[in-house]
Design an enzyme around this catalytic site. Structure first.
Site, PDB file in Angstrom:
ATOM      1  N   LYS A 100     -19.054   0.253   7.396  1.00 25.72           N
ATOM      2  CA  LYS A 100     -18.752  -0.601   8.553  1.00 25.72           C
ATOM      3  C   LYS A 100     -19.004   0.088   9.889  1.00 25.72           C
ATOM      4  O   LYS A 100     -18.710   1.283  10.054  1.00 25.72           O
ATOM      5  CB  LYS A 100     -17.286  -1.050   8.504  1.00 25.72           C
ATOM      6  CG  LYS A 100     -16.854  -1.624   7.172  1.00 25.72           C
ATOM      7  CD  LYS A 100     -15.466  -2.242   7.239  1.00 25.72           C
ATOM      8  CE  LYS A 100     -14.864  -2.358   5.862  1.00 25.72           C
ATOM      9  NZ  LYS A 100     -14.229  -1.112   5.380  1.00 25.72           N
ATOM     10  N   THR A 156     -11.950   2.748   0.068  1.00 25.43           N
ATOM     11  CA  THR A 156     -11.869   4.197   0.273  1.00 25.43           C
ATOM     12  C   THR A 156     -11.026   4.583   1.486  1.00 25.43           C
ATOM     13  O   THR A 156     -11.201   5.661   2.033  1.00 25.43           O
ATOM     14  CB  THR A 156     -13.284   4.806   0.402  1.00 25.43           C
ATOM     15  OG1 THR A 156     -13.901   4.281   1.589  1.00 25.43           O
ATOM     16  CG2 THR A 156     -14.130   4.482  -0.807  1.00 25.43           C
ATOM     17  N   ASP A 208     -16.157   0.366  -0.901  1.00 28.17           N
ATOM     18  CA  ASP A 208     -16.022  -0.098   0.478  1.00 28.17           C
ATOM     19  C   ASP A 208     -15.658   1.089   1.369  1.00 28.17           C
ATOM     20  O   ASP A 208     -14.621   1.726   1.183  1.00 28.17           O
ATOM     21  CB  ASP A 208     -14.916  -1.157   0.578  1.00 28.17           C
ATOM     22  CG  ASP A 208     -14.762  -1.621   2.010  1.00 28.17           C
ATOM     23  OD1 ASP A 208     -15.709  -2.253   2.519  1.00 28.17           O
ATOM     24  OD2 ASP A 208     -13.720  -1.334   2.639  1.00 28.17           O
ATOM     25  N   PRO A 210     -20.761  -6.509  -6.929  1.00 30.30           N
ATOM     26  CA  PRO A 210     -19.746  -6.446  -7.988  1.00 30.30           C
ATOM     27  C   PRO A 210     -18.396  -6.894  -7.421  1.00 30.30           C
ATOM     28  O   PRO A 210     -17.934  -6.373  -6.403  1.00 30.30           O
ATOM     29  CB  PRO A 210     -19.732  -4.967  -8.382  1.00 30.30           C
ATOM     30  CG  PRO A 210     -21.055  -4.437  -7.921  1.00 30.30           C
ATOM     31  CD  PRO A 210     -21.360  -5.199  -6.663  1.00 30.30           C
ATOM     32  N   HIS A 212     -16.858  -3.918  11.672  1.00 33.70           N
ATOM     33  CA  HIS A 212     -15.500  -3.664  11.166  1.00 33.70           C
ATOM     34  C   HIS A 212     -14.471  -4.644  11.734  1.00 33.70           C
ATOM     35  O   HIS A 212     -13.594  -5.124  11.020  1.00 33.70           O
ATOM     36  CB  HIS A 212     -15.107  -2.217  11.485  1.00 33.70           C
ATOM     37  CG  HIS A 212     -14.014  -1.675  10.628  1.00 33.70           C
ATOM     38  ND1 HIS A 212     -13.989  -0.371  10.174  1.00 33.70           N
ATOM     39  CD2 HIS A 212     -12.893  -2.235  10.134  1.00 33.70           C
ATOM     40  CE1 HIS A 212     -12.904  -0.182   9.444  1.00 33.70           C
ATOM     41  NE2 HIS A 212     -12.212  -1.299   9.415  1.00 33.70           N
ATOM     42  N   TYR A 242     -12.873   5.450   8.652  1.00 33.74           N
ATOM     43  CA  TYR A 242     -11.990   6.114   7.683  1.00 33.74           C
ATOM     44  C   TYR A 242     -12.154   7.642   7.724  1.00 33.74           C
ATOM     45  O   TYR A 242     -11.330   8.368   7.172  1.00 33.74           O
ATOM     46  CB  TYR A 242     -12.235   5.603   6.255  1.00 33.74           C
ATOM     47  CG  TYR A 242     -12.025   4.101   6.083  1.00 33.74           C
ATOM     48  CD1 TYR A 242     -11.323   3.360   7.040  1.00 33.74           C
ATOM     49  CD2 TYR A 242     -12.525   3.424   4.989  1.00 33.74           C
ATOM     50  CE1 TYR A 242     -11.147   1.994   6.910  1.00 33.74           C
ATOM     51  CE2 TYR A 242     -12.352   2.047   4.842  1.00 33.74           C
ATOM     52  CZ  TYR A 242     -11.661   1.342   5.811  1.00 33.74           C
ATOM     53  OH  TYR A 242     -11.497  -0.015   5.674  1.00 33.74           O
TER      54      TYR A 242
HETATM   55  N1  LIG Z   1     -11.736  -4.477   6.992  1.00 30.06           N
HETATM   56  C1  LIG Z   1     -10.557  -3.973   7.275  1.00 30.06           C
HETATM   57  O1  LIG Z   1     -10.102  -4.023   8.416  1.00 30.06           O
HETATM   58  C2  LIG Z   1      -9.771  -3.322   6.195  1.00 30.06           C
HETATM   59  C3  LIG Z   1      -8.391  -3.103   6.395  1.00 30.06           C
HETATM   60  C4  LIG Z   1      -7.669  -2.507   5.367  1.00 30.06           C
HETATM   61  C5  LIG Z   1      -8.302  -2.148   4.190  1.00 30.06           C
HETATM   62  N2  LIG Z   1      -9.633  -2.350   4.026  1.00 30.06           N
HETATM   63  C6  LIG Z   1     -10.335  -1.945   2.785  1.00 30.06           C
HETATM   64  O2  LIG Z   1      -9.640  -2.476   1.686  1.00 30.06           O
HETATM   65  C7  LIG Z   1      -9.292  -1.423   0.788  1.00 30.06           C
HETATM   66  C8  LIG Z   1      -8.060  -1.794   0.012  1.00 30.06           C
HETATM   67  O3  LIG Z   1      -6.941  -1.970   0.869  1.00 30.06           O
HETATM   68  P1  LIG Z   1      -5.493  -1.565   0.399  1.00 30.06           P
HETATM   69  O4  LIG Z   1      -5.396  -0.081   0.342  1.00 30.06           O
HETATM   70  O5  LIG Z   1      -4.541  -2.283   1.246  1.00 30.06           O
HETATM   71  O6  LIG Z   1      -5.485  -2.116  -1.111  1.00 30.06           O
HETATM   72  P2  LIG Z   1      -4.338  -2.467  -2.128  1.00 30.06           P
HETATM   73  O7  LIG Z   1      -4.968  -2.251  -3.467  1.00 30.06           O
HETATM   74  O8  LIG Z   1      -3.749  -3.783  -1.801  1.00 30.06           O
HETATM   75  O9  LIG Z   1      -3.174  -1.420  -1.883  1.00 30.06           O
HETATM   76  C9  LIG Z   1      -3.278  -0.072  -2.223  1.00 30.06           C
HETATM   77  C10 LIG Z   1      -1.875   0.420  -2.521  1.00 30.06           C
HETATM   78  O10 LIG Z   1      -1.429  -0.172  -3.746  1.00 30.06           O
HETATM   79  C11 LIG Z   1      -1.051   0.840  -4.677  1.00 30.06           C
HETATM   80  N3  LIG Z   1      -1.578   0.452  -5.986  1.00 30.06           N
HETATM   81  C12 LIG Z   1      -2.865   0.447  -6.397  1.00 30.06           C
HETATM   82  N4  LIG Z   1      -2.957   0.017  -7.658  1.00 30.06           N
HETATM   83  C13 LIG Z   1      -1.696  -0.261  -8.074  1.00 30.06           C
HETATM   84  C14 LIG Z   1      -1.166  -0.724  -9.292  1.00 30.06           C
HETATM   85  N5  LIG Z   1      -1.947  -0.989 -10.345  1.00 30.06           N
HETATM   86  N6  LIG Z   1       0.180  -0.913  -9.384  1.00 30.06           N
HETATM   87  C15 LIG Z   1       0.984  -0.642  -8.330  1.00 30.06           C
HETATM   88  N7  LIG Z   1       0.522  -0.181  -7.128  1.00 30.06           N
HETATM   89  C16 LIG Z   1      -0.802   0.015  -7.006  1.00 30.06           C
HETATM   90  C17 LIG Z   1      -1.702   2.108  -4.187  1.00 30.06           C
HETATM   91  O11 LIG Z   1      -0.916   3.236  -4.498  1.00 30.06           O
HETATM   92  P3  LIG Z   1      -1.408   4.396  -5.533  1.00 30.06           P
HETATM   93  O12 LIG Z   1      -2.452   5.207  -4.802  1.00 30.06           O
HETATM   94  O13 LIG Z   1      -0.173   5.128  -5.832  1.00 30.06           O
HETATM   95  O14 LIG Z   1      -1.988   3.708  -6.737  1.00 30.06           O
HETATM   96  C18 LIG Z   1      -1.758   1.903  -2.680  1.00 30.06           C
HETATM   97  O15 LIG Z   1      -0.527   2.296  -2.081  1.00 30.06           O
HETATM   98  C19 LIG Z   1      -9.208  -0.199   1.683  1.00 30.06           C
HETATM   99  O16 LIG Z   1      -9.329   1.009   0.981  1.00 30.06           O
HETATM  100  C20 LIG Z   1     -10.377  -0.433   2.591  1.00 30.06           C
HETATM  101  O17 LIG Z   1     -11.586  -0.081   1.941  1.00 30.06           O
HETATM  102  C21 LIG Z   1     -10.361  -2.959   5.005  1.00 30.06           C
END
Ligand SMILES: NC(=O)c1ccc[n+]([C@@H]2O[C@H](COP(=O)([O-])OP(=O)(O)OC[C@H]3O[C@@H](n4cnc5c(N)ncnc54)[C@H](OP(=O)(O)O)[C@@H]3O)[C@@H](O)[C@H]2O)c1
Length: 323
Positions: free
Chosen positions: A96, A38, A62, A32, A129, A67
């Site tokens: 991961k 997460t 994810d 999807p 990862h 985490y």
């Molecule tokens: N492979 C890797 O090394 C790696 C690294 C980083 C992340 N990841 C994965 O990617 C996922 C997403 O990363 P990310 O957390 O950076 O994602 P993101 O969606 O870019 O950022 C999340 C942030 O945006 C805010 N947000 C979410 N929806 C919003 C909206 N509609 N309007 C305004 N602000 C909004 C959230 O705050 P609120 O909670 O207040 O909504 C949170 O602070 C992680 O959870 C993880 O699973 C992987």
């Protein structure tokens, strides 16, 4: 421009992009495109957010052993599955392998432990990862006396990848992939692997579109999972970008919806995270942008920023050191 793939392209309607599924060319199943990340430090908030996301319609989650909250994700999935609303096979679960488990003899045990915490008997996609091996052991953040990361030069990424291929043979995961990898290193793995990566997870958003990587992955039948599609809410904020905002206003969407729709329409899966019910609903409630909007984002946004330095070091940029 890549069109979203769906189970039935003829059924495509304006708001169908939220249900886009991308078939995995290697491995089985379809991913999807609209995924829920997460990386949420608090287990209670994790459980609540995952349950809310499942109820709202997210079907791709994810996760990662790093985490520290797979148990909470598993609890939320079990709650919804036990309530009868969904079955395990309705949910696509990625998790991961952490850097301290790169030695081949540790890979199967790491997957088993993740499955146990997630309370599932297989994962849909198992991802290395980062390409960086850290000193093997239970300490996820091994440091020397100067506070420097202790890497493990005794194992290569290819050796770890071969252990991932063995997991596929055993049926414990339906697909395997890589994360935080550069295009050059990805090509190295593709060149020597018996089972090529099904997915690659990297930071990608309008300020870091990674077009070269995306083009290569498209040629190779590899799905790109875009993490931080909203730039992790860091400055400069993507949701405050003037071009994103003007498109949002013109198309009666929120800026976040514009950035997320763009991600799906250009052919990536996305992983967005929120602990706010309103944002979780908003982020699933996306609909297609017109071609002008897609072009404007590609051609007119000049800001170029990588928010997460993990790709250079293997040290997670969005996880505070104490956790
Ligand atoms: N492979 C890797 O090394 C790696 C690294 C980083 C992340 N990841 C994965 O990617 C996922 C997403 O990363 P990310 O957390 O950076 O994602 P993101 O969606 O870019 O950022 C999340 C942030 O945006 C805010 N947000 C979410 N929806 C919003 C909206 N509609 N309007 C305004 N602000 C909004 C959230 O705050 P609120 O909670 O207040 O909504 C949170 O602070 C992680 O959870 C993880 O699973 C992987």
């Amino acid at each position: 421009m890549a069109q979203p793939q769906t189970n039935d392209a003829n059924m495509e309607t304006n708001d169908a992009i939220r249900h886009t599924r991308i078939p995995l060319a290697r491995g089985s199943g379809a991913l999807p495109a609209v995924g829920f990340g997460t990386l949420i430090p608090d287990p209670l908030l994790t459980r609540q957010a995952v349950k809310t996301a499942l109820e709202i319609g997210f079907r791709h989650f994810d996760c990662a052993e790093r985490y520290g909250n797979e148990q909470a994700v598993g609890d939320a999935m079990q709650e919804v599955i036990n309530g009868g609303a969904l079955k395990r096979e309705d949910i696509f679960v990625t998790t991961k392998l952490w850097n301290t488990n790169h030695r081949p003899e540790r890979v199967m045990a790491a997957l088993d432990a993740s499955c146990r915490r997630l309370q599932i008997d297989y994962v849909d996609c198992y991802i290395i990862h980062t390409p960086f091996a850290f000193r093997a052991g239970d300490d996820q953040d091994p440091r020397d006396e100067h506070g420097r990361v202790v890497y493990d030069s005794g194992v290569t990424l290819i050796e770890t990848w071969q252990a991932m291929e063995d997991l596929m043979d055993g049926g414990r995961c339906k697909s395997i992939g890589l994360s935080d990898i550069t295009l050059d290193r990805l090509k190295e793995i593709v060149a020597v692997s018996r089972i090529k990566p099904a997915a690659v997870q990297v930071e990608a958003h309008p300020y870091l579109p990674e077009w070269d990587l995306l083009d290569y992955c498209r040629e190779q039948g590899i799905v790109v999972q875009a993490f931080a599609p909203l730039g992790h809410a860091m400055e400069p904020k993507i949701v405050d970008d003037p071009i994103i905002r003007s498109i949002a206003q013109r198309m009666s969407k929120t800026p976040a919806q514009v950035a997320l729709s763009w991600a799906v329409q250009r052919g990536t899966a996305l992983l967005t995270t929120s602990t706010s019910v309103g944002h979780i609903r908003e982020n699933f409630d996306i609909s297609a942008l017109d071609e002008d909007a897609m072009r404007e984002i590609r051609d007119n946004i000049k800001t170029n920023i990588r928010f997460n330095s993990v790709v250079g070091t293997g040290v997670p940029g969005f996880i505070p050191r104490s956790s």
